[in-house]
Design a protein around this motif. Sequence first.
Motif, mmCIF file in Angstrom:
data_model
loop_
_atom_site.group_PDB
_atom_site.id
_atom_site.type_symbol
_atom_site.label_atom_id
_atom_site.label_comp_id
_atom_site.label_asym_id
_atom_site.label_seq_id
_atom_site.Cartn_x
_atom_site.Cartn_y
_atom_site.Cartn_z
ATOM 1 N N MET A 1 0.843 -1.184 0.000
ATOM 2 C CA MET A 1 0.000 0.000 0.000
ATOM 3 C C MET A 1 0.886 1.244 0.000
ATOM 4 O O MET A 1 1.833 1.342 0.778
ATOM 5 N N THR B 1 -6.877 -6.628 2.103
ATOM 6 C CA THR B 1 -5.846 -5.673 2.503
ATOM 7 C C THR B 1 -6.409 -4.558 3.373
ATOM 8 O O THR B 1 -5.777 -4.129 4.348
ATOM 9 N N ARG C 1 -9.160 -0.125 -4.803
ATOM 10 C CA ARG C 1 -7.756 -0.155 -5.230
ATOM 11 C C ARG C 1 -7.016 -1.383 -4.718
ATOM 12 O O ARG C 1 -6.208 -1.964 -5.443
ATOM 13 N N TYR C 2 -7.305 -1.792 -3.461
ATOM 14 C CA TYR C 2 -6.494 -2.846 -2.850
ATOM 15 C C TYR C 2 -7.262 -4.112 -2.505
ATOM 16 O O TYR C 2 -6.650 -5.142 -2.248
#
Length: 294
Positions: free
Chosen positions: A1, A235, A230-231
């Motif tokens: 990240m 996460t 996004r992750y």
Amino acid sequence: MRPRDLALAVAVAAIWGFNFVAIHAGLDHFPPLMFNALRFGLAAFPALFFVGRPQVPWRWIIAVALVLGVTKFSLLFAGMNAGMPAGLSSLVLQSQAVFTMLFAVLFLRERPRRLQIAGLTVAVVGVLLVATRMGANLPAFLLVIGAAVAWGLSNVATRKASPPDSLRFMVWVSALATGPLIVLTLLFDGPSADLAALRTINTEALLSLLYIALVSTLAGFAGWGFLMQRYGAATVAPFSMLVPFFGIASAAVVLGEPIYPVDIAGGVLVVGGVLLGLVRARPVASRPLARVGA
């Protein structure tokens, strides 16, 4: 990240943790159901006119609005209004992970892994440990547990909805929750109490309302949705375990709530148990056949 995204994840957790202090401040002025109605009304309007049409079927928006907006937050506000401490509420709500797993088994036919079962068992022990200290005010504690049950059910409904835009989804959920909440506050809080709260609104009450509606609900969910896209959930989800730490710390600093050893022990068990349930066992790699150049 990336560092800035890491900072955003921690910031959202801090926003949601401090949210319990803002709720406590708002409940000193507003009746619980009225406060909830104002919160979602302000989160929905005027944002509703700018986010566009919902991107998921109406049945899921209605379901989440009723379970999350109306039921979960009304029970939470009622529990805190009945005497459940702000910091402890932020911790007990994490038991939603237990109920999310149970509802996922019942309604989504998911099969929990052994680590999930073990971790959530540890979390349940932590919640029961906290319950021993709240024995004198068990009704307030049970109201917050009820809020966690509703949150778990709404998590399953949200998973079924799979909204591509978390902010837009939350705005529409807020809009559809507002109407039933207005009816409920008129029935249970009473028009006279609602009018009195509006006539005597002060700066602290207004700031708490603006915080939970605009910062916690809209900005918080927008940032969280961005990170999830996004992750991915695996996460991002563990960062929600920072919420009770920020909640307990901010309640201690701002409200002067004492922190007892049993709270710390229960918190470690709840957060540690939920995190254990998020761990995925590494697949055992089969030994490949002989490969040239390997």
